[in-house]
Design an enzyme around this catalytic site. Structure first.
Site, PDB file in Angstrom:
ATOM      1  CB  SER A  29      -0.920  -0.002   1.227  1.00 52.00           C
ATOM      2  OG  SER A  29      -0.169  -0.175   2.411  1.00 52.00           O
ATOM      3  CG  ASN A 116      -4.032  -4.930  13.119  1.00 53.02           C
ATOM      4  OD1 ASN A 116      -3.455  -4.833  12.034  1.00 53.02           O
ATOM      5  ND2 ASN A 116      -4.472  -6.076  13.596  1.00 53.02           N
ATOM      6  CB  THR A 161     -42.183  24.413  -8.583  1.00 48.69           C
ATOM      7  OG1 THR A 161     -43.282  24.890  -9.365  1.00 48.69           O
ATOM      8  CG2 THR A 161     -42.153  25.167  -7.253  1.00 48.69           C
ATOM      9  CG  HIS A 162     -42.803  21.132 -11.589  1.00 49.33           C
ATOM     10  ND1 HIS A 162     -42.934  19.789 -11.325  1.00 49.33           N
ATOM     11  CD2 HIS A 162     -43.620  21.769 -10.705  1.00 49.33           C
ATOM     12  CE1 HIS A 162     -43.817  19.616 -10.337  1.00 49.33           C
ATOM     13  NE2 HIS A 162     -44.229  20.810  -9.936  1.00 49.33           N
ATOM     14  CB  SER A 283     -16.121  26.923 -28.313  1.00 48.96           C
ATOM     15  OG  SER A 283     -16.019  26.144 -29.493  1.00 48.96           O
ATOM     16  CE  LYS A 289     -21.263  26.959 -26.768  1.00 49.40           C
ATOM     17  NZ  LYS A 289     -21.665  25.562 -26.688  1.00 49.40           N
ATOM     18  CG  ASN A 291     -18.518  26.383 -23.577  1.00 47.77           C
ATOM     19  OD1 ASN A 291     -19.594  26.817 -23.966  1.00 47.77           O
ATOM     20  ND2 ASN A 291     -17.604  25.863 -24.381  1.00 47.77           N
ATOM     21  CD  GLU A 296     -20.334  22.351 -18.942  1.00 45.94           C
ATOM     22  OE1 GLU A 296     -21.083  21.858 -19.781  1.00 45.94           O
ATOM     23  OE2 GLU A 296     -19.292  22.977 -19.246  1.00 45.94           O
ATOM     24  CE1 TYR A 323      -6.180  -3.659   8.983  1.00 44.30           C
ATOM     25  CE2 TYR A 323      -5.279  -5.859   8.630  1.00 44.30           C
ATOM     26  CZ  TYR A 323      -5.394  -4.536   8.247  1.00 44.30           C
ATOM     27  OH  TYR A 323      -4.728  -4.096   7.135  1.00 44.30           O
ATOM     28  CD  GLN A 328      -2.782  -2.491   2.287  1.00 40.12           C
ATOM     29  OE1 GLN A 328      -2.107  -2.759   3.272  1.00 40.12           O
ATOM     30  NE2 GLN A 328      -2.517  -3.002   1.092  1.00 40.12           N
ATOM     31  CE  LYS A 331      -4.238   2.958   5.165  1.00 39.50           C
ATOM     32  NZ  LYS A 331      -5.005   1.691   5.041  1.00 39.50           N
TER      33      LYS A 331
HETATM   34  N1  ARG Z   1      -1.151  -1.409   5.494  1.00 47.62           N
HETATM   35  C1  ARG Z   1      -2.092  -1.943   6.415  1.00 47.62           C
HETATM   36  C2  ARG Z   1      -3.463  -1.250   6.262  1.00 47.62           C
HETATM   37  O1  ARG Z   1      -3.521  -0.288   5.640  1.00 47.62           O
HETATM   38  C3  ARG Z   1      -1.596  -1.756   7.810  1.00 47.62           C
HETATM   39  C4  ARG Z   1      -2.156  -2.727   8.783  1.00 47.62           C
HETATM   40  C5  ARG Z   1      -1.621  -4.063   8.544  1.00 47.62           C
HETATM   41  N2  ARG Z   1      -2.011  -4.983   9.539  1.00 47.62           N
HETATM   42  C6  ARG Z   1      -1.968  -6.296   9.338  1.00 47.62           C
HETATM   43  N3  ARG Z   1      -2.349  -7.043  10.316  1.00 47.62           N
HETATM   44  N4  ARG Z   1      -1.554  -6.808   8.231  1.00 47.62           N
HETATM   45  O2  ARG Z   1      -4.466  -1.699   6.742  1.00 47.62           O
END
Ligand code: ARG
Length: 473
Positions: A29, A116, A161-162, A283, A289, A291, A296, A323, A328, A331
């Site tokens: 990660s 964790n 409205t509408h 444009s 134009k 825009n 948008e 966990y 993971q 994120k």
């Molecule tokens: N990179 C892991 C995550 O984002 C960290 C936690 C990992 N813990 C584990 N027991 N493998 O969740």
């Protein structure tokens, strides 16, 4: 950082050879969680401080650890840090570098801690900071609307409205509708901060630890109100992230509706608003134009926010406590939503301040479509004592006559009106104009300029009061 192909330094005892390349690719990660470096280092410094205070490690080791972590912080910030996929994530990248820098003392940092609770801590810190950024951005947007509302408290425009002209309102009143929406978004942000303001550190892998740690100490060092109260929940919960994503989606929906209105208002057909060159594009083929691309794109980016919310909800829905590595995946959704939402709010704040309002076009449109028909019906009830249903019917006949004559209600002659209902007097013309209609709607929260100004005063005061309350947390 050396990148040996040997077994992983963290659990090398059990694994004879390094991971297969594909395993490394799916497992790592670091490509995205390196964003958490500052929070990770802060968490580790707080943890090391607590370990020393409670006598779990020596002060000498703590000092080495803190010095090493600060070195790593500046290496990362100066772009001199080499991130390694083999070391999987930000936590192990930092820890491995710490070992290179300070030797065996580095190995003591992970006492009474697991990745964790570490990742839960880092991520909460990050989301909390993002929520605080969002809080500031929303305040700016609300202030922009308050300024425009003040400027246009009595600017006439059609209310729809509408998307059909319904009754005249003021542009200030319309702006204040957004103040209400974004103020609710702001209160959702503050609620979310309040709820998630607990420190996960010390929950360890899932069961807590036998070491005599002081969780309140690390909580306060990291700026959390208090430690979380259940170690299992702590390492398996991601609802703080879900809450951020859902408030982002709701706020995105508000921003998108505003964007849609700006798109409509800036068409030549409406001509209510004009964006300056700073917020519009030309444009490449049609020279005439201009825009509203930024509006948008705000409208479109709402799709990413919704996708991120559904994505993480789906990741979490089947996970047994505590966990699982699935988590993971929390994120990227949050990082993307944060970046997207920040940009959307900033762009919208810019457009709200930038757009030029064409009062004449708005006023003209406000008078079209017999927008004061309800005022005529109300007058018949009030002044002539008709039941509302009958007044509605009489008004319908007046509207039909005006259409037949290709004119507006206030241009019909008194004789014409009298022929429809004998109770109508000259006085009726006092309510048939758009300005009179708007001025008469003085009910609490109504569109009368005096009422709009009252709501502006209320929100200015409330914004200040809530800000000083938020500061005390
Ligand atoms: N990179 C892991 C995550 O984002 C960290 C936690 C990992 N813990 C584990 N027991 N493998 O969740």
């Amino acid at each position: 950082m050396s990148d040996t192909k040997a077994s992983n330094q963290m659990w090398g005892g059990r694994f004879a050879s390094g991971p297969a390349a594909i395993m490394e690719a799916i497992n790592a990660s670091i490509g995205f969680d390196r964003k958490l470096y500052a929070q990770d280092i802060r968490g580790s410094i707080a943890h090391a401080g607590m370990l020393a205070q409670t006598g779990i490690i020596s002060t000498a080791d703590q000092e080495k650890i803190v010095h090493g972590l600060n070195t790593i912080l500046s290496e990362i910030e100066q772009g001199r840090f080499e991130f390694s996929t083999r070391l999987e994530d930000i936590h192990m990248n930092v820890e491995a570098r710490l070992a290179e820098l300070i030797g065996p003392a580095a190995g003591r940092l992970h006492t009474a801690r697991s990745r964790n609770d570490q990742v839960a801590t880092d991520f909460r810190l990050w989301v909390k900071e993002e929520l605080q950024r969002t809080e500031g951005a929303l305040v700016n947007l609300i202030e922009a609307f308050l300024d425009r509302a003040e400027e246009h408290a009595s600017t006439l425009m059609p209310g729809f409205t509408h998307l059909q002209t319904a009754q005249p309102v003021t542009f200030g009143h319309h702006c204040m509708a957004y103040v209400e929406m974004f103020s609710r978004d702001l209160s959702r942000v503050r609620d979310a901060i309040e709820r998630m303001d607990e420190s996960p550190l010390g929950a360890a892998a899932l069961a807590g630890t036998g070491f005599p740690i002081d969780r309140a100490m690390t909580a306060s060092a990291l700026g959390f109100r208090e430690p979380t109260r259940n170690s299992i929940d702590t390492v398996s919960d991601r609802d703080f992230a879900l809450e951020f994503l859902s408030l982002a989606s709701i706020c995105g929906t508000h921003l998108s509706r505003l964007a849609e209105e700006i798109v409509i208002w800036s068409t030549p057909q409406f001509g209510f608003a004009k964006l300056s060159d700073a917020f519009a594009t030309g444009s490449s083929i049609m020279p005439q134009k201009k825009n509203p691309d930024a509006a948008e794109l705000v409208r479109a980016k709402t799709g990413r926010l919704n996708g991120n919310l559904i994505g993480l909800l789906t990741v979490m829905k089947g996970l047994p406590l505590a966990y699982s590595k699935d988590m993971q995946e929390d994120k990227e959704a949050v990082f993307d939503a944060a970046e997207t939402l920040d940009l959307m709010i900033a762009a919208m704040t810019g457009m709200v301040r930038d757009m030029a309002i064409d009062k004449a076009a708005m006023k003209k449109a406000a008078a079209s479509g017999h927008s004061t028909a309800t005022d005529l019906a109300d007058w018949l009830v009030r002044e002539a004592g008709l039941p509302f249903r009958e007044a509605h019917h009489v008004t319908g006949r007046a509207v039909a006559l005006a259409d037949e004559r290709r004119t507006s209600l206030d241009r019909l002659s008194l004789d014409d009106l009298k022929a429809i209902n004998g109770a109508i007097t000259e006085q009726v013309f006092g309510v048939l104009s758009v300005a009179a209609s708007v001025k008469s709607r003085t009910s609490f929260g109504g569109t009368a300029p005096a009422e709009v100004r009252r709501q502006i005063r209320y929100w200015k005061k409330r914004l200040k009061r809530d800000a000083s309350r938020a500061k005390t947390r």
